[in-house]
Structures are given as structure tokens and as C-alpha cells.
Design an enzyme around this catalytic site. Structure first.
Site, PDB file in Angstrom:
ATOM      1  N   LEU A 109       0.824  -1.201   0.000  1.00 50.97           N
ATOM      2  CA  LEU A 109       0.000   0.000   0.000  1.00 50.97           C
ATOM      3  C   LEU A 109       0.862   1.256   0.000  1.00 50.97           C
ATOM      4  O   LEU A 109       1.870   1.340   0.697  1.00 50.97           O
ATOM      5  CB  LEU A 109      -0.921   0.016   1.223  1.00 50.97           C
ATOM      6  CG  LEU A 109      -1.842  -1.190   1.400  1.00 50.97           C
ATOM      7  CD1 LEU A 109      -2.762  -0.961   2.590  1.00 50.97           C
ATOM      8  CD2 LEU A 109      -2.646  -1.468   0.148  1.00 50.97           C
ATOM      9  N   GLY A 154       0.988  -5.162   1.402  1.00 49.00           N
ATOM     10  CA  GLY A 154      -0.048  -5.300   0.390  1.00 49.00           C
ATOM     11  C   GLY A 154       0.381  -6.130  -0.803  1.00 49.00           C
ATOM     12  O   GLY A 154      -0.456  -6.756  -1.460  1.00 49.00           O
ATOM     13  N   ASN A 178       3.994  -7.276   7.021  1.00 46.72           N
ATOM     14  CA  ASN A 178       4.836  -6.645   8.044  1.00 46.72           C
ATOM     15  C   ASN A 178       4.236  -5.357   8.601  1.00 46.72           C
ATOM     16  O   ASN A 178       4.958  -4.474   9.076  1.00 46.72           O
ATOM     17  CB  ASN A 178       6.226  -6.360   7.469  1.00 46.72           C
ATOM     18  CG  ASN A 178       6.185  -5.397   6.292  1.00 46.72           C
ATOM     19  OD1 ASN A 178       5.250  -5.417   5.497  1.00 46.72           O
ATOM     20  ND2 ASN A 178       7.204  -4.557   6.167  1.00 46.72           N
ATOM     21  N   GLU A 179       2.912  -5.242   8.565  1.00 47.16           N
ATOM     22  CA  GLU A 179       2.246  -3.996   8.955  1.00 47.16           C
ATOM     23  C   GLU A 179       2.610  -3.507  10.351  1.00 47.16           C
ATOM     24  O   GLU A 179       2.751  -2.295  10.577  1.00 47.16           O
ATOM     25  CB  GLU A 179       0.723  -4.168   8.848  1.00 47.16           C
ATOM     26  CG  GLU A 179       0.164  -4.007   7.443  1.00 47.16           C
ATOM     27  CD  GLU A 179       0.370  -5.233   6.570  1.00 47.16           C
ATOM     28  OE1 GLU A 179      -0.060  -5.217   5.406  1.00 47.16           O
ATOM     29  OE2 GLU A 179       0.971  -6.217   7.047  1.00 47.16           O
TER      30      GLU A 179
END
Length: 303
Positions: A109, A154, A178-179
Site C-alpha cells: 500500500l 499489500g 509486516n504492517e
């Protein structure tokens, strides 16, 4: 844009398909998704390049948005149009998704879509992310991710929506959700998709720690299905596609729907609440601060 309006609507792109090819709005021509896609194919800088071989029924979609195929609102809009166009073509049976950017499949993202933006813009962006996932995860096409570079966040989500994943065997590449490393929480449908792929416990550890896996680690846990030399990723994807297309479409499609429908229905029935949760979360001062710090870190790296 017509697609953006559809993305705001619960019915998504389907509402566009019943519209005529063109209509007059404020003196301008409003194009159908197919015509928009055709027009974009003739533009100077499309973010998606689609090559469809009618003899095989297989399309290759190359992401070509420098430098790292970030999933911006414009990118996602064009991506959804591309998939929609292929879905409407009855001669298309399979889709291979890959990248023409060096060393990266997709970096995920676009942070600039989440930093310093209005709640309305954040909501519009998140609906487009949902639409991308719904399009791929529920597609009747055979979908294969030809992962020829790193695929975090994403990019990993896009990969695991596909039916099969082939990754370049290069230890410098990584893949994973890995957010949490960015101070962001992966939503329930990211979690559900990964759980469906690698299991509950592996997903729990991976998401809490924001782990990125090298190709061999990803293969070991089942995040990818096959590793091949970098120069053979697309060739192998094409060969693998032929095996999948040897199965009668109706039997494969019904089986795929049976496996995935509960996960799809869960998001479909909670889209608006999910958007509201995302907007509420991402616009918090503490989250915006985390994003700013991450952006500053990226600038220092480039410097």
C-alpha cells in the site's frame, strides 16, 4: 472517475457493467470500464500492462508503476479495471500477475495515500483496496502470482489472493505481512487470507512480529508454493497455468468458491464497518506520527 464512483458504491464495479458504453455527463463522455481500459492502454504511462493470448486463454498482467509498484488509489483503480475487463472476456481463463520493476513485485500500500489525507480520501482508498482483494480472491480465472521480487505488506496480500504462487529463489527478496513494523494493524481479511494459506499459529506469530520471510522460509511455511531461478519465474508460471487449465472450469470454480466463500462473505457483509474502522485508525495522531517517522526513515535511506 466512473470506477471511483463505483468503488464508493456497495455494488462495486458490477453497477458499471449494466451501464451503456457511454453517457453524457456535464457535456463529457462517461466511458464503460472496457472503454476506459482500452483508452488507458493507449496512454503514455499506464501502471498496468496486460498481454492476452487468445489462443491459450491466458493473460499476463505486468505491474509497471515505478519505482516499486506501490498500491496507490490510481494504481488500484487501473488494476481493478484490468481484472474486470479480463473477467468479462469469456475466452480468458487464466491470469498471471507479475512485475516489470527490478527486484520488486509490489512494495504494498502506498503510504502517501494514508498520510496527511482527509478521512474521505482515506475511505475512498480503502474501498479500492477491498475491491482489489475481492476481485482477485473471488475470481473465476485461474490466478498465479509470478513473484519476481520482494513482496511485503499489500504485495504479499495480492500474492496470497492468487491460486498459486511462484517466487524467484533469490535470498535478497522477502515476502510477508509486516504492517505492525509500521505501527499499522492488518485488518481481519488480511489475517483471514493468510490464515487460510499458512495456518493459525504461523499467522499469529507472523502478524504480531510483522515478519518478512526470504524465499526458502516462505516456501517452508507454505506462503509460496514453488521456488525457481529468477529468469524462469514467468516461464514456470506459464507451464503451471497449463496444468490448472487442464481441469474443467466449472469443477475448479465451484471448488474454489466453496473454499473461499466464507472469507469473502465476511468482508462483503462488513465492508462499511471495515472502512470506518480503517479511517478511524489511520487518522489518529499517534498513527500519523508513526507514518511520518517511517517516511522520514525512508528519506534518510535514500539520502
Amino acid at each position: 472517475m466512473a470506477l471511483r464512483a463505483a468503488l464508493r458504491n456497495k455494488s462495486g464495479l458490477s453497477s458499471l457493467l449494466s451501464q451503456r458504453s457511454s453517457c453524457h455527463s456535464h457535456g463529457r463522455v462517461c466511458l464503460s470500464p472496457v472503454l476506459v481500459a482500452q483508452r488507458r492502454n493507449n496512454s503514455t504511462s499506464p501502471k498496468i500492462k496486460v498481454d492476452f493470448d487468445q489462443s491459450t486463454g491466458v493473460a499476463v498482467m505486468q505491474m509497471q508503476s515505478p519505482p516499486v509498484n506501490s498500491l496507490s488509489l490510481d494504481f488500484l483503480t487501473e488494476f481493478c479495471i484490468g481484472v474486470e475487463k479480463l473477467e468479462m472476456d469469456k475466452s480468458c481463463r487464466g491470469l498471471i500477475i507479475t512485475s516489470n520493476q527490478p527486484k520488486v513485485f509490489s512494495a504494498g500500500l502506498d503510504i502517501m495515500e494514508m498520510y496527511g489525507k482527509s478521512p474521505e480520501r482515506c475511505g475512498e482508498f480503502w474501498r479500492a483496496v477491498q475491491e482489489m482483494w475481492l476481485k482477485l480472491y473471488s475470481s473465476n480465472l485461474v490466478t498465479i502470482a509470478a513473484i519476481n521480487g520482494s513482496s511485503p505488506a499489500g504485495g504479499c496480500l495480492m500474492s496470497i489472493t492468487c491460486d498459486y504462487r511462484i517466487m524467484a529463489d533469490n535470498p535478497r527478496y522477502s515476502i510477508g505481512l509486516n504492517e505492525t513494523q509500521l505501527g499499522i494493524v492488518a485488518p481481519f481479511w488480511f489475517k483471514d487470507t493468510m490464515t487460510n494459506t499458512v495456518g493459525h499459529r504461523t499467522t499469529e506469530i507472523a502478524l504480531e512480529l510483522g515478519l518478512l520471510y526470504n524465499p526458502s522460509e516462505a516456501l517452508k511455511i507454505g506462503l509460496v508454493d514453488q521456488l525457481v531461478p529468477e529468469d524462469q519465474v514467468l516461464t514456470t508460471a506459464t507451464q503451471t497455468m497449463a496444468k490448472w487449465l487442464a481441469i474443467p472450469d466449472h469443477a475448479r470454480q465451484i471448488t474454489k468458491s466453496m473454499m473461499r466463500k466464507p472469507t469473502i462473505d465476511k468482508l462483503t457483509s462488513n465492508r462499511e464497518a471495515d472502512i470506518q474502522n480503517f479511517v478511524s485508525f489511520i487518522t489518529k495522531d499517534s498513527i500519523q506520527k508513526s507514518l511520518r517517522m517511517y517516511l522520514e526513515m525512508l528519506k534518510k535511506r535514500k539520502g
